[in-house]
Scaffold this motif. Structure first.
Motif, PDB file in Angstrom:
ATOM      1  N   SER A  10      -5.468   5.966  -9.545  1.00 32.67           N
ATOM      2  CA  SER A  10      -4.590   4.923  -9.879  1.00 32.67           C
ATOM      3  C   SER A  10      -4.384   4.016  -9.236  1.00 32.67           C
ATOM      4  O   SER A  10      -4.004   2.604  -9.150  1.00 32.67           O
ATOM      5  CB  SER A  10      -3.573   5.142 -10.619  1.00 32.67           C
ATOM      6  OG  SER A  10      -2.745   6.355 -10.012  1.00 32.67           O
ATOM      7  N   ASP A  11      -3.928   4.322  -8.104  1.00 26.73           N
ATOM      8  CA  ASP A  11      -3.039   2.345  -7.340  1.00 26.73           C
ATOM      9  C   ASP A  11      -3.991   2.228  -6.580  1.00 26.73           C
ATOM     10  O   ASP A  11      -5.378   2.616  -6.285  1.00 26.73           O
ATOM     11  CB  ASP A  11      -2.174   3.039  -6.195  1.00 26.73           C
ATOM     12  CG  ASP A  11      -0.787   3.750  -7.466  1.00 26.73           C
ATOM     13  OD1 ASP A  11       0.026   2.924  -7.295  1.00 26.73           O
ATOM     14  OD2 ASP A  11      -0.927   4.102  -7.174  1.00 26.73           O
ATOM     15  N   GLU A  12      -4.208   0.971  -5.964  1.00 25.33           N
ATOM     16  CA  GLU A  12      -5.590  -0.248  -5.221  1.00 25.33           C
ATOM     17  C   GLU A  12      -5.634   0.218  -4.019  1.00 25.33           C
ATOM     18  O   GLU A  12      -5.960   0.853  -3.906  1.00 25.33           O
ATOM     19  CB  GLU A  12      -5.083  -1.595  -5.169  1.00 25.33           C
ATOM     20  CG  GLU A  12      -6.087  -2.199  -5.050  1.00 25.33           C
ATOM     21  CD  GLU A  12      -5.725  -3.868  -5.075  1.00 25.33           C
ATOM     22  OE1 GLU A  12      -6.795  -4.773  -4.827  1.00 25.33           O
ATOM     23  OE2 GLU A  12      -4.473  -4.579  -5.796  1.00 25.33           O
ATOM     24  N   HIS A  22      -1.910   9.205  -7.391  1.00 26.90           N
ATOM     25  CA  HIS A  22      -2.220   7.735  -6.673  1.00 26.90           C
ATOM     26  C   HIS A  22      -3.398   7.493  -6.209  1.00 26.90           C
ATOM     27  O   HIS A  22      -3.094   6.395  -6.016  1.00 26.90           O
ATOM     28  CB  HIS A  22      -0.794   7.216  -5.387  1.00 26.90           C
ATOM     29  CG  HIS A  22       0.810   7.654  -6.388  1.00 26.90           C
ATOM     30  ND1 HIS A  22       1.567   6.102  -6.766  1.00 26.90           N
ATOM     31  CD2 HIS A  22       1.239   8.058  -5.277  1.00 26.90           C
ATOM     32  CE1 HIS A  22       2.637   6.376  -7.043  1.00 26.90           C
ATOM     33  NE2 HIS A  22       2.998   7.588  -5.832  1.00 26.90           N
ATOM     34  N   SER A  58       0.734  -1.320  -0.151  1.00 32.60           N
ATOM     35  CA  SER A  58      -0.239  -0.257   0.115  1.00 32.60           C
ATOM     36  C   SER A  58       1.458   0.957  -0.384  1.00 32.60           C
ATOM     37  O   SER A  58       1.707   1.440   0.189  1.00 32.60           O
ATOM     38  CB  SER A  58      -0.775  -0.066   1.397  1.00 32.60           C
ATOM     39  OG  SER A  58      -0.224  -0.013   2.407  1.00 32.60           O
ATOM     40  N   LEU A  59       0.711   2.445   0.021  1.00 33.59           N
ATOM     41  CA  LEU A  59       1.283   3.987  -0.731  1.00 33.59           C
ATOM     42  C   LEU A  59      -0.036   5.333   0.926  1.00 33.59           C
ATOM     43  O   LEU A  59      -0.918   4.249   0.768  1.00 33.59           O
ATOM     44  CB  LEU A  59       1.239   3.839  -1.012  1.00 33.59           C
ATOM     45  CG  LEU A  59       1.769   3.959  -3.084  1.00 33.59           C
ATOM     46  CD1 LEU A  59       1.222   4.182  -4.209  1.00 33.59           C
ATOM     47  CD2 LEU A  59       3.353   3.470  -2.512  1.00 33.59           C
ATOM     48  N   VAL A  65      -4.652   2.770  -0.900  1.00 35.85           N
ATOM     49  CA  VAL A  65      -3.688   3.862  -0.531  1.00 35.85           C
ATOM     50  C   VAL A  65      -4.635   4.184   0.898  1.00 35.85           C
ATOM     51  O   VAL A  65      -5.458   4.622   0.848  1.00 35.85           O
ATOM     52  CB  VAL A  65      -4.097   5.780  -1.113  1.00 35.85           C
ATOM     53  CG1 VAL A  65      -3.470   6.378  -1.546  1.00 35.85           C
ATOM     54  CG2 VAL A  65      -3.402   4.753  -2.760  1.00 35.85           C
TER      55      VAL A  65
END
Length: 296
Positions: A107-109, A104, A87-88, A111
């Protein structure tokens, strides 16, 4: 553990019985809740009313950051990334240092979205009107949220589709009418040419009593203490957890163009939140009247 649990956030799994899933999700929430409390105890409360002059900085004109904000975000970032490998973290102070981080969200799963001290100006003045906000989003949509008030030890949390609670007690917003609406509207962050229109709209409410913390505003609404609030700035760390909490308590949060609120949408101004979904459109029409606000 978190790596194995990721499937639970992507939807139902017929191989996992509801009782087992609920037990696991309780552990997930408790783990994050414990981390938030520990960081607040270690980094925020020891500095409360003890900040030195050099621990309060102005990062932008009129926008301050304290040593507590920076230390708490660093600790939360480290802890949350370890809890959910891969994770971010998108935090208020991290985005200030690197604006590209906010990209992000869409676009990222997975976060994490964090505001280590929401209500920093209150905190710096020694006022207890501040809180810690943490949300977890998936592809730009909030799936869990936590708002913690360190001075009282009160924790409000929500999981998408499972309701919202405050210290274990289920929250429920209240029904109202436009004439009986209790507002919590700020005008200070509006563009100057819109403030007069907002003040006129407030006159049509039964009352207007805002506080200087987005997180605390969301809690008040989820508890049924206020009926409508509006935010011009739409920073996700201010709203991701709170909007989810209000919606899970029965309310509605949406952008002024009618699109439901999502933290992954970062290029739109104006969020309207109501405890009663039935009054949302009325106040949207009043507060965001396109003809009156033609200059926006």
């Amino acid at each position: 553990y978190w790596q194995a649990e990721k499937v639970l956030w992507s939807g139902p799994d017929i191989r996992i019985c509801p009782r087992t899933r609920n037990r696991r999700m309780r552990l997930v929430f408790d783990t994050v809740s414990t981390l938030i409390r520990e960081v607040a105890d270690a980094e925020i409360m020891p500095r409360f009313r003890n900040l030195r002059a050099d621990e309060i900085l102005e990062k932008n004109k009129g926008d301050i950051v304290t040593a507590a904000d920076l230390a708490a975000e660093k600790a939360l970032t480290c802890g949350l990334e370890q809890l959910l490998p891969g994770s971010l973290v998108v935090g208020e102070e991290g985005v200030h240092a690197d604006p590209a981080l906010i990209e992000h969200l869409a676009s990222d799963e997975y976060v994490w979205i964090i505001d280590p001290v929401d209500g920093t100006r209150n905190y710096a003045k020694g006022d207890d009107g501040f809180c810690v906000i943490v949300a977890l989003s998936r592809f730009g949509e909030a799936v869990a949220g936590w708002i913690y008030r360190p001075t009282s030890g009160s924790l409000v949390l929500a999981e998408k589709g499972s309701g919202a609670t405050r210290d274990g007690v289920r929250l429920q917003t209240v029904s109202t009418t436009p004439e009986s609406t209790r507002g919590a509207l700020h005008t200070s962050f509006l563009p100057k040419h819109l403030r007069t229109q907002m003040k006129d709209a407030i006159k049509g409410m039964a009352s207007n009593d805002p506080v200087s913390s987005a997180g605390l505003e969301y809690i008040r609404m989820a508890m049924g203490e206020t009926d409508v609030t509006m935010f011009w700035n739409t920073y996700p760390w201010d709203h991701a957890a709170g909007a989810l909490i209000v919606e899970e308590a029965g309310g509605k949060a949406g952008f002024k163009n009618g699109v439901p609120y999502r933290p992954g949408i970062t290029d739109t101004k104006g969020i309207l939140v109501t405890g009663d979904p039935n009054i949302w459109q009325h106040w949207c029409d009043v507060l965001f009247n396109e003809e009156k606000w033609a200059q926006k």
